[in-house]
Design an enzyme around this catalytic site. Sequence first.
Site, PDB file in Angstrom:
ATOM      1  N   GLU A 110       0.736  -1.044  -0.433  1.00  0.00           N
ATOM      2  CA  GLU A 110      -0.036  -0.030   0.122  1.00  0.00           C
ATOM      3  C   GLU A 110       0.433   1.012  -0.258  1.00  0.00           C
ATOM      4  O   GLU A 110       2.132   1.304   0.004  1.00  0.00           O
ATOM      5  CB  GLU A 110      -1.305   0.134   1.247  1.00  0.00           C
ATOM      6  CG  GLU A 110      -1.891  -0.642   1.109  1.00  0.00           C
ATOM      7  CD  GLU A 110      -3.346   0.618   0.870  1.00  0.00           C
ATOM      8  OE1 GLU A 110      -3.245   0.965  -0.002  1.00  0.00           O
ATOM      9  OE2 GLU A 110      -4.893  -0.147   1.879  1.00  0.00           O
ATOM     10  N   ASP A 111       0.180   2.050  -0.671  1.00  0.00           N
ATOM     11  CA  ASP A 111       1.099   3.749  -0.799  1.00  0.00           C
ATOM     12  C   ASP A 111       1.291   4.224   1.475  1.00  0.00           C
ATOM     13  O   ASP A 111       1.754   4.319   1.616  1.00  0.00           O
ATOM     14  CB  ASP A 111       0.567   4.608  -1.494  1.00  0.00           C
ATOM     15  CG  ASP A 111      -1.227   4.950  -1.548  1.00  0.00           C
ATOM     16  OD1 ASP A 111      -2.069   3.840  -0.527  1.00  0.00           O
ATOM     17  OD2 ASP A 111      -1.415   5.507  -2.146  1.00  0.00           O
ATOM     18  N   GLY A 145      -8.202   3.601   7.359  1.00  0.00           N
ATOM     19  CA  GLY A 145      -8.128   1.561   7.353  1.00  0.00           C
ATOM     20  C   GLY A 145      -9.100   1.307   6.824  1.00  0.00           C
ATOM     21  O   GLY A 145      -9.251   0.326   6.326  1.00  0.00           O
ATOM     22  N   TYR A 146     -10.248   2.207   6.360  1.00  0.00           N
ATOM     23  CA  TYR A 146     -11.896   1.329   5.424  1.00  0.00           C
ATOM     24  C   TYR A 146     -11.008   1.010   3.655  1.00  0.00           C
ATOM     25  O   TYR A 146     -11.737  -0.414   4.164  1.00  0.00           O
ATOM     26  CB  TYR A 146     -12.371   2.895   5.347  1.00  0.00           C
ATOM     27  CG  TYR A 146     -13.012   2.688   6.100  1.00  0.00           C
ATOM     28  CD1 TYR A 146     -14.401   2.361   6.897  1.00  0.00           C
ATOM     29  CD2 TYR A 146     -12.809   4.703   6.413  1.00  0.00           C
ATOM     30  CE1 TYR A 146     -14.393   2.752   7.456  1.00  0.00           C
ATOM     31  CE2 TYR A 146     -14.174   4.997   7.490  1.00  0.00           C
ATOM     32  CZ  TYR A 146     -14.155   4.181   8.280  1.00  0.00           C
ATOM     33  OH  TYR A 146     -15.520   4.317   9.354  1.00  0.00           O
ATOM     34  N   PHE A 165      -1.886  16.219   4.384  1.00  0.00           N
ATOM     35  CA  PHE A 165      -2.309  15.051   3.266  1.00  0.00           C
ATOM     36  C   PHE A 165      -0.565  15.243   2.655  1.00  0.00           C
ATOM     37  O   PHE A 165      -0.119  16.862   2.252  1.00  0.00           O
ATOM     38  CB  PHE A 165      -3.330  15.719   2.409  1.00  0.00           C
ATOM     39  CG  PHE A 165      -3.740  15.171   0.971  1.00  0.00           C
ATOM     40  CD1 PHE A 165      -4.877  13.888   1.129  1.00  0.00           C
ATOM     41  CD2 PHE A 165      -3.077  15.692   0.234  1.00  0.00           C
ATOM     42  CE1 PHE A 165      -5.032  13.073   0.414  1.00  0.00           C
ATOM     43  CE2 PHE A 165      -3.214  14.168  -1.291  1.00  0.00           C
ATOM     44  CZ  PHE A 165      -4.482  13.458  -0.896  1.00  0.00           C
ATOM     45  N   ASP A 201      -1.413  11.076  -4.857  1.00  0.00           N
ATOM     46  CA  ASP A 201      -1.432  11.389  -5.805  1.00  0.00           C
ATOM     47  C   ASP A 201      -2.373  13.185  -5.126  1.00  0.00           C
ATOM     48  O   ASP A 201      -2.797  12.741  -4.034  1.00  0.00           O
ATOM     49  CB  ASP A 201      -1.896  11.780  -6.979  1.00  0.00           C
ATOM     50  CG  ASP A 201      -3.689  10.931  -7.083  1.00  0.00           C
ATOM     51  OD1 ASP A 201      -4.000  10.346  -5.982  1.00  0.00           O
ATOM     52  OD2 ASP A 201      -4.692  11.888  -7.260  1.00  0.00           O
ATOM     53  N   ARG A 246       1.786  12.257  -8.640  1.00  0.00           N
ATOM     54  CA  ARG A 246       2.570  10.554  -8.374  1.00  0.00           C
ATOM     55  C   ARG A 246       4.285  10.601  -8.611  1.00  0.00           C
ATOM     56  O   ARG A 246       4.902   9.900  -8.693  1.00  0.00           O
ATOM     57  CB  ARG A 246       2.017   9.958  -9.097  1.00  0.00           C
ATOM     58  CG  ARG A 246       0.775  10.159  -9.245  1.00  0.00           C
ATOM     59  CD  ARG A 246      -0.035   8.652  -9.562  1.00  0.00           C
ATOM     60  NE  ARG A 246      -1.689   8.401  -9.331  1.00  0.00           N
ATOM     61  CZ  ARG A 246      -2.585   8.287  -9.034  1.00  0.00           C
ATOM     62  NH1 ARG A 246      -1.913   7.382  -7.738  1.00  0.00           N
ATOM     63  NH2 ARG A 246      -3.448   8.161  -8.707  1.00  0.00           N
TER      64      ARG A 246
HETATM   65  P1  XMP Z   1      -8.207   5.131   3.939  1.00  0.00           P
HETATM   66  O1  XMP Z   1      -9.001   6.135   4.517  1.00  0.00           O
HETATM   67  O2  XMP Z   1      -9.425   4.036   3.702  1.00  0.00           O
HETATM   68  O3  XMP Z   1      -7.379   5.416   3.413  1.00  0.00           O
HETATM   69  O4  XMP Z   1      -7.448   4.125   5.370  1.00  0.00           O
HETATM   70  C1  XMP Z   1      -6.535   5.142   2.215  1.00  0.00           C
HETATM   71  C2  XMP Z   1      -5.951   5.451   0.410  1.00  0.00           C
HETATM   72  O5  XMP Z   1      -6.345   6.637   0.522  1.00  0.00           O
HETATM   73  C3  XMP Z   1      -5.800   8.136  -0.514  1.00  0.00           C
HETATM   74  N1  XMP Z   1      -4.691   8.489   0.933  1.00  0.00           N
HETATM   75  C4  XMP Z   1      -4.412   9.966   0.418  1.00  0.00           C
HETATM   76  N2  XMP Z   1      -3.228   9.687  -0.354  1.00  0.00           N
HETATM   77  N3  XMP Z   1      -1.953  11.308   0.638  1.00  0.00           N
HETATM   78  C5  XMP Z   1      -2.225  10.610  -0.641  1.00  0.00           C
HETATM   79  O6  XMP Z   1      -2.467  11.268  -2.066  1.00  0.00           O
HETATM   80  C6  XMP Z   1      -2.503  11.746   1.717  1.00  0.00           C
HETATM   81  O7  XMP Z   1      -2.356  12.387   2.510  1.00  0.00           O
HETATM   82  C7  XMP Z   1      -3.628  10.542   1.594  1.00  0.00           C
HETATM   83  N4  XMP Z   1      -3.792  10.016   3.294  1.00  0.00           N
HETATM   84  C8  XMP Z   1      -5.169   9.020   2.452  1.00  0.00           C
HETATM   85  C9  XMP Z   1      -5.021   7.282  -0.636  1.00  0.00           C
HETATM   86  O8  XMP Z   1      -4.988   6.921  -1.987  1.00  0.00           O
HETATM   87  C10 XMP Z   1      -5.197   5.341  -0.050  1.00  0.00           C
HETATM   88  O9  XMP Z   1      -4.449   4.702  -0.736  1.00  0.00           O
HETATM   89 MG    MG Z   2      -5.494   9.243  -4.348  1.00  0.00          MG
END
Ligand code: XMP
Ligand code: MG
Length: 173
Positions: free
Chosen positions: A96-97, A102-103, A149, A156, A162
């Site tokens: 994961e990035d 957590g959803y 963020f 992105d 990206r």
């Molecule tokens: P959840 O909230 O479901 O989200 O854990 C995970 C996904 O949300 C995006 N995400 C971000 N993307 N900068 C980003 O570019 C951020 O700071 C950020 N925080 C959440 C991302 O796609 C991740 O997989």
């Molecule tokens: Mg995104």
Amino acid sequence: MQRRSEPLISEQAIQARILELAAEISRDYVNRELVLAVVLKGALMFAADLSRKLTVPTSIEFVRARSYQGTRSSRRVQVTVFPEENLAGKHVLIVEDILDTGYTTHFLLDRFRDAKPDSLELCTLLDKPARRNIPVAARYVGFTIDDQFVVGYGLDYEEKFRELPAVYVLDET
Ligand code: XMP
Ligand code: MG
């Protein structure tokens, strides 16, 4: 929307941490059939760099989940790409990035469990524990960051940034 000019996590710091993670993962998965399940699109750069530092044979699969609009997480998660390979008997490591509320990860873990792999673990480049709504823990974490963020190195804002080799804080002002 602009990014800050100084990186939050430099290219050098990312690459150094990847070496450490790859060594740890290579030790843990020795003599196992490792499948990297790369979460598109954000984990592309991380997975590409990490996989090239592993010393265990690896296959690479892609998964895509959509849940995010702009800078806010939503609870609606839709899996739009999922491996066609049979994962039974394999050792799946989701790459994961970022782990935020957590959803997304919670939902992905459920989908992968249905595919009955021998083991299922999570590796995330970034962890933002401050915003967690569902208890999800990653076995391997690159960096833990504050609630801001971030963009770059695969991450992105509306498909921008990206391609940057480092991670930057987005200026939301
Ligand atoms: P959840 O909230 O479901 O989200 O854990 C995970 C996904 O949300 C995006 N995400 C971000 N993307 N900068 C980003 O570019 C951020 O700071 C950020 N925080 C959440 C991302 O796609 C991740 O997989
Ligand atoms: Mg995104």
